[in-house]
Design a protein around this motif. Structure first.
Motif, PDB file in Angstrom:
ATOM      1  N   GLU A 113       0.829  -1.204   0.000  1.00 28.08           N
ATOM      2  CA  GLU A 113       0.000   0.000   0.000  1.00 28.08           C
ATOM      3  C   GLU A 113       0.867   1.258   0.000  1.00 28.08           C
ATOM      4  O   GLU A 113       0.544   2.245  -0.664  1.00 28.08           O
ATOM      5  CB  GLU A 113      -0.935  -0.019   1.204  1.00 28.08           C
ATOM      6  CG  GLU A 113      -2.019  -1.080   1.102  1.00 28.08           C
ATOM      7  CD  GLU A 113      -2.877  -1.160   2.346  1.00 28.08           C
ATOM      8  OE1 GLU A 113      -2.590  -0.411   3.307  1.00 28.08           O
ATOM      9  OE2 GLU A 113      -3.823  -1.963   2.364  1.00 28.08           O
ATOM     10  N   LEU A 114       1.977   1.235   0.751  1.00 27.21           N
ATOM     11  CA  LEU A 114       2.884   2.381   0.755  1.00 27.21           C
ATOM     12  C   LEU A 114       3.485   2.597  -0.632  1.00 27.21           C
ATOM     13  O   LEU A 114       3.579   3.735  -1.118  1.00 27.21           O
ATOM     14  CB  LEU A 114       4.000   2.159   1.781  1.00 27.21           C
ATOM     15  CG  LEU A 114       3.605   2.237   3.260  1.00 27.21           C
ATOM     16  CD1 LEU A 114       4.761   1.782   4.137  1.00 27.21           C
ATOM     17  CD2 LEU A 114       3.186   3.655   3.635  1.00 27.21           C
ATOM     18  N   ILE A 126       3.519   5.456  -5.982  1.00 21.50           N
ATOM     19  CA  ILE A 126       3.364   5.389  -7.436  1.00 21.50           C
ATOM     20  C   ILE A 126       2.249   6.326  -7.890  1.00 21.50           C
ATOM     21  O   ILE A 126       2.374   7.027  -8.905  1.00 21.50           O
ATOM     22  CB  ILE A 126       3.089   3.938  -7.877  1.00 21.50           C
ATOM     23  CG1 ILE A 126       4.342   3.076  -7.657  1.00 21.50           C
ATOM     24  CG2 ILE A 126       2.667   3.884  -9.347  1.00 21.50           C
ATOM     25  CD1 ILE A 126       4.132   1.607  -7.930  1.00 21.50           C
ATOM     26  N   ARG A 127       1.147   6.359  -7.128  1.00 20.16           N
ATOM     27  CA  ARG A 127       0.053   7.278  -7.474  1.00 20.16           C
ATOM     28  C   ARG A 127       0.501   8.730  -7.404  1.00 20.16           C
ATOM     29  O   ARG A 127       0.068   9.570  -8.194  1.00 20.16           O
ATOM     30  CB  ARG A 127      -1.136   7.052  -6.538  1.00 20.16           C
ATOM     31  CG  ARG A 127      -1.981   5.843  -6.870  1.00 20.16           C
ATOM     32  CD  ARG A 127      -3.299   5.882  -6.127  1.00 20.16           C
ATOM     33  NE  ARG A 127      -3.107   5.887  -4.687  1.00 20.16           N
ATOM     34  CZ  ARG A 127      -3.031   4.788  -3.944  1.00 20.16           C
ATOM     35  NH1 ARG A 127      -3.135   3.602  -4.516  1.00 20.16           N
ATOM     36  NH2 ARG A 127      -2.857   4.875  -2.643  1.00 20.16           N
ATOM     37  N   LYS A 128       1.388   9.023  -6.448  1.00 25.01           N
ATOM     38  CA  LYS A 128       1.905  10.386  -6.314  1.00 25.01           C
ATOM     39  C   LYS A 128       3.032  10.677  -7.302  1.00 25.01           C
ATOM     40  O   LYS A 128       3.600  11.767  -7.290  1.00 25.01           O
ATOM     41  CB  LYS A 128       2.415  10.605  -4.886  1.00 25.01           C
ATOM     42  CG  LYS A 128       1.326  10.571  -3.831  1.00 25.01           C
ATOM     43  CD  LYS A 128       1.921  10.723  -2.431  1.00 25.01           C
ATOM     44  CE  LYS A 128       0.846  10.702  -1.366  1.00 25.01           C
ATOM     45  NZ  LYS A 128       1.432  10.790   0.014  1.00 25.01           N
ATOM     46  N   LYS A 129       3.371   9.668  -8.122  1.00 21.86           N
ATOM     47  CA  LYS A 129       4.421   9.777  -9.134  1.00 21.86           C
ATOM     48  C   LYS A 129       5.794  10.041  -8.518  1.00 21.86           C
ATOM     49  O   LYS A 129       6.662  10.650  -9.139  1.00 21.86           O
ATOM     50  CB  LYS A 129       4.078  10.874 -10.150  1.00 21.86           C
ATOM     51  CG  LYS A 129       2.801  10.580 -10.927  1.00 21.86           C
ATOM     52  CD  LYS A 129       2.516  11.642 -11.978  1.00 21.86           C
ATOM     53  CE  LYS A 129       1.248  11.297 -12.754  1.00 21.86           C
ATOM     54  NZ  LYS A 129       0.937  12.316 -13.787  1.00 21.86           N
ATOM     55  N   VAL A 130       5.974   9.569  -7.282  1.00 21.09           N
ATOM     56  CA  VAL A 130       7.294   9.604  -6.658  1.00 21.09           C
ATOM     57  C   VAL A 130       8.115   8.414  -7.141  1.00 21.09           C
ATOM     58  O   VAL A 130       9.321   8.513  -7.359  1.00 21.09           O
ATOM     59  CB  VAL A 130       7.166   9.593  -5.123  1.00 21.09           C
ATOM     60  CG1 VAL A 130       8.533   9.535  -4.455  1.00 21.09           C
ATOM     61  CG2 VAL A 130       6.397  10.822  -4.644  1.00 21.09           C
ATOM     62  N   LEU A 131       7.451   7.263  -7.321  1.00 21.12           N
ATOM     63  CA  LEU A 131       8.086   6.063  -7.858  1.00 21.12           C
ATOM     64  C   LEU A 131       7.427   5.697  -9.177  1.00 21.12           C
ATOM     65  O   LEU A 131       6.255   6.012  -9.412  1.00 21.12           O
ATOM     66  CB  LEU A 131       7.939   4.893  -6.880  1.00 21.12           C
ATOM     67  CG  LEU A 131       8.532   5.027  -5.476  1.00 21.12           C
ATOM     68  CD1 LEU A 131       8.222   3.786  -4.663  1.00 21.12           C
ATOM     69  CD2 LEU A 131      10.032   5.269  -5.536  1.00 21.12           C
ATOM     70  N   ASP A 132       8.195   5.013 -10.038  1.00 18.83           N
ATOM     71  CA  ASP A 132       7.579   4.459 -11.236  1.00 18.83           C
ATOM     72  C   ASP A 132       7.133   3.030 -10.943  1.00 18.83           C
ATOM     73  O   ASP A 132       7.260   2.535  -9.826  1.00 18.83           O
ATOM     74  CB  ASP A 132       8.534   4.520 -12.427  1.00 18.83           C
ATOM     75  CG  ASP A 132       9.816   3.720 -12.193  1.00 18.83           C
ATOM     76  OD1 ASP A 132       9.842   2.878 -11.266  1.00 18.83           O
ATOM     77  OD2 ASP A 132      10.791   3.934 -12.932  1.00 18.83           O
ATOM     78  N   VAL A 160      13.537  19.486  -4.659  1.00 19.79           N
ATOM     79  CA  VAL A 160      12.595  19.788  -3.582  1.00 19.79           C
ATOM     80  C   VAL A 160      11.542  18.692  -3.446  1.00 19.79           C
ATOM     81  O   VAL A 160      11.170  18.300  -2.334  1.00 19.79           O
ATOM     82  CB  VAL A 160      11.921  21.155  -3.833  1.00 19.79           C
ATOM     83  CG1 VAL A 160      10.860  21.425  -2.776  1.00 19.79           C
ATOM     84  CG2 VAL A 160      12.958  22.265  -3.841  1.00 19.79           C
ATOM     85  N   GLU A 161      11.060  18.172  -4.574  1.00 19.71           N
ATOM     86  CA  GLU A 161      10.027  17.136  -4.525  1.00 19.71           C
ATOM     87  C   GLU A 161      10.540  15.880  -3.825  1.00 19.71           C
ATOM     88  O   GLU A 161       9.815  15.230  -3.075  1.00 19.71           O
ATOM     89  CB  GLU A 161       9.553  16.802  -5.941  1.00 19.71           C
ATOM     90  CG  GLU A 161       8.785  17.939  -6.603  1.00 19.71           C
ATOM     91  CD  GLU A 161       8.325  17.569  -7.990  1.00 19.71           C
ATOM     92  OE1 GLU A 161       8.868  16.586  -8.542  1.00 19.71           O
ATOM     93  OE2 GLU A 161       7.435  18.249  -8.518  1.00 19.71           O
ATOM     94  N   ARG A 162      11.808  15.555  -4.066  1.00 18.43           N
ATOM     95  CA  ARG A 162      12.373  14.381  -3.401  1.00 18.43           C
ATOM     96  C   ARG A 162      12.534  14.642  -1.903  1.00 18.43           C
ATOM     97  O   ARG A 162      12.328  13.748  -1.079  1.00 18.43           O
ATOM     98  CB  ARG A 162      13.716  14.028  -4.024  1.00 18.43           C
ATOM     99  CG  ARG A 162      14.355  12.779  -3.422  1.00 18.43           C
ATOM    100  CD  ARG A 162      15.438  12.236  -4.301  1.00 18.43           C
ATOM    101  NE  ARG A 162      16.042  11.035  -3.739  1.00 18.43           N
ATOM    102  CZ  ARG A 162      16.841  10.223  -4.405  1.00 18.43           C
ATOM    103  NH1 ARG A 162      17.118  10.471  -5.678  1.00 18.43           N
ATOM    104  NH2 ARG A 162      17.360   9.165  -3.828  1.00 18.43           N
ATOM    105  N   PHE A 163      12.884  15.870  -1.548  1.00 19.40           N
ATOM    106  CA  PHE A 163      13.012  16.227  -0.135  1.00 19.40           C
ATOM    107  C   PHE A 163      11.659  16.109   0.572  1.00 19.40           C
ATOM    108  O   PHE A 163      11.569  15.606   1.692  1.00 19.40           O
ATOM    109  CB  PHE A 163      13.556  17.652  -0.004  1.00 19.40           C
ATOM    110  CG  PHE A 163      13.625  18.144   1.412  1.00 19.40           C
ATOM    111  CD1 PHE A 163      14.641  17.737   2.262  1.00 19.40           C
ATOM    112  CD2 PHE A 163      12.651  19.010   1.908  1.00 19.40           C
ATOM    113  CE1 PHE A 163      14.698  18.185   3.573  1.00 19.40           C
ATOM    114  CE2 PHE A 163      12.701  19.463   3.209  1.00 19.40           C
ATOM    115  CZ  PHE A 163      13.729  19.052   4.043  1.00 19.40           C
ATOM    116  N   ILE A 164      10.596  16.553  -0.110  1.00 17.14           N
ATOM    117  CA  ILE A 164       9.254  16.483   0.477  1.00 17.14           C
ATOM    118  C   ILE A 164       8.826  15.032   0.679  1.00 17.14           C
ATOM    119  O   ILE A 164       8.182  14.684   1.673  1.00 17.14           O
ATOM    120  CB  ILE A 164       8.247  17.229  -0.425  1.00 17.14           C
ATOM    121  CG1 ILE A 164       8.583  18.729  -0.446  1.00 17.14           C
ATOM    122  CG2 ILE A 164       6.816  17.003   0.048  1.00 17.14           C
ATOM    123  CD1 ILE A 164       7.754  19.523  -1.426  1.00 17.14           C
ATOM    124  N   ALA A 165       9.200  14.166  -0.251  1.00 19.43           N
ATOM    125  CA  ALA A 165       8.788  12.756  -0.182  1.00 19.43           C
ATOM    126  C   ALA A 165       9.750  11.899   0.628  1.00 19.43           C
ATOM    127  O   ALA A 165       9.549  10.683   0.726  1.00 19.43           O
ATOM    128  CB  ALA A 165       8.665  12.191  -1.596  1.00 19.43           C
TER     129      ALA A 165
END
Length: 372
Positions: free
Chosen positions: A175-176, A181-187, A197-202
């Motif tokens: 689920e994590l 993936i839904r947030k497009k942080v991972l493919d 910055v996006e990687r820092f936030i995630a």
């Protein structure tokens, strides 16, 4: 009268009745399981609701009605589909509380949630764990408190584990990962897609996923080793309901925002799923109460509107004074004593023991309900 005008009634001889015994009425064997047990069975096999529905060839909404806690929405799963589900996923049929459920042993799990941080949830979890331990129960506290270092405590019971080092249910890492993936942080292959910055936030979510993937302990296994597990966690309410025997929602009397956040975050789920005599038990707990301030009781008077009843015991701000009197040296090698050890005769310690007694009464009600 003419003969053809006569209408004769032909009476045939009655058939001789055979001395037969009527066959007994065979009723379909209905094997009902509670929504909580069915959900635990699904989670124990790492299945989402969609996957479970597909495996027994029903719509997702139909499966969700099998797991619904609300009487209006609940529909028992038919025995045939339950048997099919158990057969496909290597679960015993008919299922029992010890087979295919999570947790599947004798541990009682108590979860603490709050609408905001800083409510004292971690301190309450540790103190309650110590109360149960002093009464002779093998106890475990699983906490997400960032400042909790197990080696700094002077006792062995309760044991303390970081929530990041425990996999709470088999589908947790999936689920994590799906959420990232839904947030497009991972493919889809699990590679990080963001930078800067996006990687820092995630970073927090990524660290949580990595920790859970490497976690050696699982709640299902721990439930077989301990008698009481206190879960100080940040899980969603619906997951806490699936994992726990008793869910405590903590309200800080000094912050109306805590009540409003809990109402916004939990109110919808409670309105849909909570019933006064349902399982698991859900209770509200008012903390940080100043008995000299009438304003504190404003939140107390609003708790009935929230839904679940509140414990009769409230935790006053006496624990702050008790800790100030005992004093703690926050140095890297310092040992830390809980109030149950350092100030066992204080008002704060009395309140924790009183709360523990109420919790045990609620768990006794739960045990009687399970036996019926």
């Amino acid at each position: 009268m003419h003969a053809e005008g006569l209408r004769t009634k032909c009476i045939l001889p009655a058939k001789r009745r055979r001395n037969t015994v009527s066959a007994p009425t065979i009723q379909a064997n209905r094997m009902e399981v509670s929504p909580k047990v069915l959900k635990q069975m699904r989670l124990s096999r790492g299945l989402t609701a969609q996957m479970a529905a597909k495996s027994v060839r029903v719509a997702l909404r139909t499966w969700q009605s099998y797991e619904a806690e609300s009487r209006q929405s609940f529909r028992p799963i038919p025995a045939g589909r339950l048997e099919l589900f158990c057969t496909k996923h290597d679960l015993p049929y008919p299922p029992t509380r010890q087979d295919g459920t999570m947790p599947k042993q004798n541990a009682r799990i108590i979860s603490l949630l709050s609408g905001t941080g800083g409510s004292g949830k971690t301190s309450i979890s540790l103190e309650l764990g110590r109360v149960f331990a002093l009464e002779g129960n093998k106890t475990l506290v699983i906490t997400n408190g960032t400042g909790v270092v197990p080696e700094r405590f002077t006792f062995d019971n309760p044991s303390i584990l970081s929530e990041l080092n425990v996999q709470l249910h088999p589908t947790e890492t999936r689920e994590l990962r799906d959420d990232l993936i839904r947030k497009k942080v991972l493919d889809s292959t699990g590679q990080i897609q963001v930078a800067g910055v996006e990687r820092f936030i995630a970073a927090g979510d990524l660290q949580r996923l990595q920790s859970k993937e490497c976690a050696e302990a699982q709640l299902e296994g721990l439930a077989g080793e301990f008698e009481v597990i206190v879960l100080d966690d940040s899980v969603e309410l619906d997951m806490a309901l699936a994992l726990s025997d008793l869910v405590m929602i903590v309200f800080d009397s000094q912050h109306w925002g805590a009540y409003l956040c809990a109402q916004a975050g939990f109110g919808g789920i409670l309105k849909k799923n909570w019933e006064p005599n349902g399982l698991p038990q859900i209770r509200s707990l008012l903390v940080n109460v100043d008995t000299n301030e009438k304003a504190d009781w404003g939140i107390h008077n609003r708790l009935p509107d929230f839904g679940p009843p509140a414990f009769h015991t409230v935790l006053t701000n006496a624990h702050r004074g008790a800790r100030a009197e005992v004093g703690h040296a926050y140095t890297p090698d310092a040992k830390y004593n809980l109030l149950m050890d350092s100030a066992p005769t204080s008002l704060a310690a009395f309140e924790y023991r009183s709360l523990a007694r109420e919790i045990k009464r609620e768990l006794s009600k739960l045990k009687r309900a399970e036996q019926q």
